[in-house]
Motif scaffolding. Structure first.
Motif, PDB file in Angstrom:
ATOM      1  N   GLY A  22       0.779  -1.237   0.000  1.00 16.37           N
ATOM      2  CA  GLY A  22       0.000   0.000   0.000  1.00 16.37           C
ATOM      3  C   GLY A  22       0.803   1.275   0.000  1.00 16.37           C
ATOM      4  O   GLY A  22       0.225   2.365   0.072  1.00 16.37           O
ATOM      5  N   SER A 181      -5.447   0.035   1.925  1.00 19.09           N
ATOM      6  CA  SER A 181      -6.825  -0.259   1.515  1.00 19.09           C
ATOM      7  C   SER A 181      -7.257  -1.632   2.020  1.00 19.09           C
ATOM      8  O   SER A 181      -6.429  -2.526   2.254  1.00 19.09           O
ATOM      9  CB  SER A 181      -6.951  -0.202  -0.010  1.00 19.09           C
ATOM     10  OG  SER A 181      -6.232  -1.267  -0.610  1.00 19.09           O
ATOM     11  N   THR A 182      -8.559  -1.785   2.179  1.00 13.97           N
ATOM     12  CA  THR A 182      -9.110  -3.051   2.642  1.00 13.97           C
ATOM     13  C   THR A 182      -8.780  -4.189   1.675  1.00 13.97           C
ATOM     14  O   THR A 182      -8.462  -5.310   2.104  1.00 13.97           O
ATOM     15  CB  THR A 182     -10.636  -2.919   2.808  1.00 13.97           C
ATOM     16  OG1 THR A 182     -10.923  -1.840   3.692  1.00 13.97           O
ATOM     17  CG2 THR A 182     -11.236  -4.197   3.361  1.00 13.97           C
ATOM     18  N   THR A 183      -8.823  -3.899   0.392  1.00 12.81           N
ATOM     19  CA  THR A 183      -8.525  -4.929  -0.614  1.00 12.81           C
ATOM     20  C   THR A 183      -7.088  -5.415  -0.486  1.00 12.81           C
ATOM     21  O   THR A 183      -6.819  -6.627  -0.535  1.00 12.81           O
ATOM     22  CB  THR A 183      -8.788  -4.381  -2.021  1.00 12.81           C
ATOM     23  OG1 THR A 183     -10.138  -3.920  -2.106  1.00 12.81           O
ATOM     24  CG2 THR A 183      -8.546  -5.463  -3.069  1.00 12.81           C
ATOM     25  N   GLY A 214      -7.268   0.137   8.004  1.00  9.83           N
ATOM     26  CA  GLY A 214      -6.106   0.606   7.266  1.00  9.83           C
ATOM     27  C   GLY A 214      -4.772   0.243   7.851  1.00  9.83           C
ATOM     28  O   GLY A 214      -3.731   0.618   7.305  1.00  9.83           O
ATOM     29  N   GLN A 305     -16.793   2.484  -5.949  1.00 14.83           N
ATOM     30  CA  GLN A 305     -15.621   2.020  -5.221  1.00 14.83           C
ATOM     31  C   GLN A 305     -15.702   2.359  -3.731  1.00 14.83           C
ATOM     32  O   GLN A 305     -14.946   1.813  -2.922  1.00 14.83           O
ATOM     33  CB  GLN A 305     -14.359   2.666  -5.813  1.00 14.83           C
ATOM     34  CG  GLN A 305     -14.083   2.276  -7.260  1.00 14.83           C
ATOM     35  CD  GLN A 305     -13.766   0.800  -7.403  1.00 14.83           C
ATOM     36  OE1 GLN A 305     -13.147   0.203  -6.538  1.00 14.83           O
ATOM     37  NE2 GLN A 305     -14.214   0.200  -8.506  1.00 14.83           N
ATOM     38  N   ASP A 308     -16.786  -0.791  -0.181  1.00 18.35           N
ATOM     39  CA  ASP A 308     -15.713  -1.790  -0.123  1.00 18.35           C
ATOM     40  C   ASP A 308     -16.151  -2.946   0.775  1.00 18.35           C
ATOM     41  O   ASP A 308     -15.708  -3.087   1.918  1.00 18.35           O
ATOM     42  CB  ASP A 308     -14.437  -1.137   0.403  1.00 18.35           C
ATOM     43  CG  ASP A 308     -13.212  -2.011   0.164  1.00 18.35           C
ATOM     44  OD1 ASP A 308     -13.357  -3.056  -0.507  1.00 18.35           O
ATOM     45  OD2 ASP A 308     -12.121  -1.658   0.656  1.00 18.35           O
TER      46      ASP A 308
END
Length: 533
Positions: A22, A181-183, A214, A305, A308
């Motif tokens: 990230g 990010s969560t992804t 995060g 987006q 999430d």
């Protein structure tokens, strides 16, 4: 003796810039700086917890001192890289700013900084939580930051950059680490589970990533707790048991009852969530998050987006969103937040919680502010008997005909109804403010006198019939009040003028600007002087 267990957050710490999750932009910038030799003498890494600040500081230290570095990347296998990774390299000194925050420790640092490194090109000081240093310690560090020895590099890490003095910030090259990010967190957790030979549901890992907010370290700590249960398969049910998180069906069932305005069903659903071991604050937090997602779907659509969440949750949001409009969802979020803050200081938490659930489910039965304003405006335009006017009620003056009328003058019929009040005293035949009309409208002076007597009888007595009131400009709302010159000092006081202003406002039904004129000779007491009204 059994080997000590190393937690996932330490075991899977990033070892080079490519492994930073990230923070790709920062990693590429630091690699380019190392490979080109354009290294600042002081770096400042700032960001929330668990986003890679300390790991990046160690990677940068390895890249600077690694004899086999290539393209800005440390090799990770040489003696220098291994020693830095273990925290044993004597040329890379890590300092905890929280426990070494005094000026004496910084003076020792400055003294040791002058000594050349033993075997590496640079001596590197990594100060973690640098915002914990005291102000004298910061001042002692300024000179070293401004003119450091050529062989010294400083790397600072902090979560509270606003606590650093501006003199320190201006001497550092700053890098802001963003929340992961969560992804990205969920994908990294899946890779770790694969290496640990543990099966994990994607929805469960995504839920852990959401709870981490995060922070990769927080996510790894949560995963460690789940794996400690000893099960070889991570599921959402395990999260519910271990972390107290409600299943999707529980929250969506509560929201569905609210959407259907089924207060009884909503109370039963909320009670079931509490009986399953969830606290009221956590239940409200889950409800706020659910309403937020519904609001995003209503405003941006279900493909945005900003949503999430796993596919199963998206389907639920898409199904429930048509049951609410956007203003209602915003209002629900505000109500939940207000109740959440009230619960922390109240001894009646359950009644507050239940009252909120009923309020959310029966929101259509409560009048909106717009409707109340419309009703108020309608009532104001409808003739009705008014309540008796309270004495000295400045906020609610008696109804009066607004100035000016079409002919620019007030008639008795216009002003007398506005003064009809059961509490208004009988003034008797004597007039303290002369209102003998030179025109047909002689009631403004009488009305002024009546209200002045209610506001301040002593002020009316002081005038003793020697004042003259004249409405000079009805359209602009201007009047002239003539007062004998021997009362000039008294009439100029703010308190007396406030009585005059309020009495005339009540009499005229609007704000009137008064021009004060002081005459040379006073009229005899009791003589009715002409007044223009």
């Amino acid at each position: 003796m059994a080997e000590a267990y190393t937690v996932l957050a330490r075991r899977y710490r990033s070892r080079n810039f490519d492994e930073l999750i990230g923070q790709e932009a920062i990693a590429q910038t630091l690699k380019n700086a190392v490979s080109s030799g354009r290294l600042a003498h002081a770096f400042l890494f700032t960001g929330t917890r668990g986003v890679g600040k300390t790991s990046s500081a160690r990677i940068l230290a390895k890249a600077i001192n690694c004899p086999q570095a290539k393209d800005g990347q440390p090799c990770g296998v040489c003696a220098t890289c291994q020693a830095i990774a273990r925290g044993e390299d004597i040329d890379v000194i890590e300092i905890d700013g929280a426990s070494n925050n005094g000026v004496d420790q910084i003076r020792d640092l400055r003294a040791n900084a002058g000594v050349t490194p033993s075997h590496s090109p640079f001596k590197i000081y990594i100060i973690d939580e640098v915002h914990m240093l005291s102000m004298p310690a910061f001042n002692a560090l300024l000179k070293s930051l401004e003119e450091p020895p050529s062989h010294v590099k400083f790397i600072f890490a902090t979560t509270d950059v606003h606590k650093l003095p501006a003199t320190i910030l201006s001497r550092c090259q700053r890098y802001d680490f963003k929340n992961i990010s969560t992804t990205d967190i969920a994908a990294h957790l899946a890779a770790i589970c694969q290496q640990e030979k543990v099966q994990a549901d994607g929805a469960a890992l995504h839920r852990i990533a959401l709870l981490a907010n995060g922070s990769m370290r927080d996510a790894l700590s949560l995963l460690d707790r789940v794996l400690s249960l000893g099960a070889g398969h991570v599921t959402e049910a395990m999260l519910e048991d271990l972390l107290g998180k409600p299943p999707l069906a529980a929250v969506s069932g509560l929201v569905a009852a609210i959407a259907a305005q089924d207060a009884a069903g909503a109370l039963n659903s909320a009670d079931a969530m509490l009986n399953d071991g969830m606290g009221m604050e956590q239940a409200l937090s889950e409800l706020v998050e659910f309403f937020r997602n519904l609001m995003v779907v209503r405003v941006c659509g279900d493909e945005t987006q900003l949503l999430d969440v796993p596919t199963e949750w998206k389907t639920s949001f898409k199904t429930l969103a048509p049951g609410f409009d956007t203003p209602t969802l915003v209002h629900h979020i505000a109500l939940c937040d207000q109740t959440l803050r009230s619960l922390r200081s109240s001894t009646l938490s359950r009644p507050l919680f239940d009252a909120l659930i009923v309020r959310l489910a029966q929101c259509e039965q409560f009048s909106s502010i717009r409707e109340l304003l419309a009703q108020t405006a309608g009532a104001a335009n409808t003739p009705a008997a008014t309540a008796p006017q309270k004495k000295n009620d400045f906020l609610n003056p008696p109804p009066a005909v607004a100035l000016p009328p079409e002919n620019g003058r007030h008639s008795s019929a216009e002003l007398r109804p506005s003064l009809a009040s059961p509490e208004e005293p009988d003034l008797g035949p004597q007039r303290m403010v002369s209102d003998e009309p030179t025109t047909a409208a002689g009631d403004l002076g009488a009305a002024f006198e009546a209200h002045l007597k209610k506001l301040s009888p002593s002020t009316l007595t002081m005038l003793n019939g020697r004042a003259k009131l004249e409405l000079t400009n009805p359209e602009a709302g201007q009047a002239r009040l003539e007062i004998p010159g021997n009362l000039k000092t008294w009439a100029r006081s703010d308190k007396v003028r406030a009585y005059f202003q309020e009495a005339l406002r009540l009499a005229a039904g609007r704000t009137v600007v008064i021009e004060y004129v002081f005459t040379a000779a006073a009229s005899p007491a009791g003589t009715a002087a002409p007044a223009h009204t």
